[in-house]
Design a protein around this motif. Sequence first.
Motif, PDB file in Angstrom:
ATOM      1  N   UNK A  88     -17.494   1.593  -6.313  1.00  0.00           N
ATOM      2  CA  UNK A  88     -16.573   2.551  -6.940  1.00  0.00           C
ATOM      3  C   UNK A  88     -15.121   2.195  -6.636  1.00  0.00           C
ATOM      4  N   UNK A  89     -14.862   1.646  -5.460  1.00  0.00           N
ATOM      5  CA  UNK A  89     -13.497   1.207  -5.119  1.00  0.00           C
ATOM      6  C   UNK A  89     -13.080   0.045  -6.026  1.00  0.00           C
ATOM      7  N   UNK A  90     -13.990  -0.903  -6.240  1.00  0.00           N
ATOM      8  CA  UNK A  90     -13.703  -2.013  -7.161  1.00  0.00           C
ATOM      9  C   UNK A  90     -13.417  -1.492  -8.563  1.00  0.00           C
ATOM     10  N   UNK A  91     -14.178  -0.490  -8.981  1.00  0.00           N
ATOM     11  CA  UNK A  91     -13.972   0.089 -10.307  1.00  0.00           C
ATOM     12  C   UNK A  91     -12.596   0.744 -10.416  1.00  0.00           C
ATOM     13  N   UNK A  92     -12.167   1.418  -9.360  1.00  0.00           N
ATOM     14  CA  UNK A  92     -10.841   2.052  -9.338  1.00  0.00           C
ATOM     15  C   UNK A  92      -9.750   0.988  -9.415  1.00  0.00           C
ATOM     16  N   UNK A  93      -9.907  -0.074  -8.658  1.00  0.00           N
ATOM     17  CA  UNK A  93      -8.937  -1.169  -8.690  1.00  0.00           C
ATOM     18  C   UNK A  93      -8.881  -1.766 -10.090  1.00  0.00           C
ATOM     19  N   UNK A 103      -2.224  -2.114  -7.766  1.00  0.00           N
ATOM     20  CA  UNK A 103      -3.561  -2.000  -7.202  1.00  0.00           C
ATOM     21  C   UNK A 103      -3.632  -2.802  -5.910  1.00  0.00           C
ATOM     22  N   UNK A 104      -4.645  -2.516  -5.127  1.00  0.00           N
ATOM     23  CA  UNK A 104      -4.843  -3.153  -3.831  1.00  0.00           C
ATOM     24  C   UNK A 104      -5.149  -4.635  -4.045  1.00  0.00           C
ATOM     25  N   UNK A 105      -4.134  -5.475  -3.848  1.00  0.00           N
ATOM     26  CA  UNK A 105      -4.350  -6.902  -4.100  1.00  0.00           C
ATOM     27  C   UNK A 105      -4.778  -7.650  -2.838  1.00  0.00           C
ATOM     28  N   UNK A 106      -5.118  -6.888  -1.783  1.00  0.00           N
ATOM     29  CA  UNK A 106      -5.684  -7.515  -0.581  1.00  0.00           C
ATOM     30  C   UNK A 106      -7.140  -7.884  -0.807  1.00  0.00           C
ATOM     31  N   UNK A 107      -7.742  -7.280  -1.831  1.00  0.00           N
ATOM     32  CA  UNK A 107      -9.146  -7.547  -2.150  1.00  0.00           C
ATOM     33  C   UNK A 107      -9.207  -8.682  -3.159  1.00  0.00           C
ATOM     34  N   UNK A 108     -10.026  -9.686  -2.849  1.00  0.00           N
ATOM     35  CA  UNK A 108     -10.193 -10.827  -3.748  1.00  0.00           C
ATOM     36  C   UNK A 108     -11.053 -10.398  -4.931  1.00  0.00           C
ATOM     37  N   UNK A 109     -10.461 -10.343  -6.102  1.00  0.00           N
ATOM     38  CA  UNK A 109     -11.180  -9.926  -7.297  1.00  0.00           C
ATOM     39  C   UNK A 109     -11.915 -11.077  -7.970  1.00  0.00           C
ATOM     40  N   UNK A 110     -11.671 -12.280  -7.530  1.00  0.00           N
ATOM     41  CA  UNK A 110     -12.341 -13.428  -8.124  1.00  0.00           C
ATOM     42  C   UNK A 110     -12.055 -13.524  -9.617  1.00  0.00           C
ATOM     43  N   UNK A 111     -13.103 -13.784 -10.388  1.00  0.00           N
ATOM     44  CA  UNK A 111     -12.957 -13.971 -11.836  1.00  0.00           C
ATOM     45  C   UNK A 111     -12.422 -12.729 -12.547  1.00  0.00           C
ATOM     46  N   UNK A 112     -12.615 -11.549 -11.966  1.00  0.00           N
ATOM     47  CA  UNK A 112     -12.172 -10.300 -12.589  1.00  0.00           C
ATOM     48  C   UNK A 112     -10.677 -10.348 -12.891  1.00  0.00           C
TER      49      UNK A 112
END
Length: 144
Positions: A88-93, A103-112
């Motif tokens: 759900x956190x990924x979905x919010x980002x 958005x929280x760019x500390x998280x590696x979104x990869x291909x997203x």
Amino acid sequence: MSFDNLDTLYRQVIMDHYKNPRNKGSLQDSVTVDMNNPTCGDRIHLTMKIEDGKVIDAKFEGEGCSISMSSASMMTEAIKGQTIENALKLSKIFSDMMQGKEYDDDIDLGDIEALQGVSKFPARIKCATLAWKAMEKGVRSEVE
């Protein structure tokens, strides 16, 4: 890397997920969500195995544009192995990214991350978010 090169790279990533979708198919004995976007005809059938608050596996079937189907492919890759909370956190980002918000760019979104350019085309945002909305609906049904 120049903006044009980055844009080309992102387009290639989107087309790769469209032509070679990850997690295509359906799971038995799983959380199932069917959603569609009536404005453009995109549709998704999402199945997820959720155990002990964790997304063990996720697969999708559907029809739609390259944005919709590649987003579903990327989303299923991103949520597999994640807790419901993290999914759900990924979905919010992702939603914030689609709306052009910080958005929280500390998280590696990869291909997203390749889909961030969609935010410039409001008519296409619903295409990109369809699979994510289906995932949210499915995991929330497990929590309730």
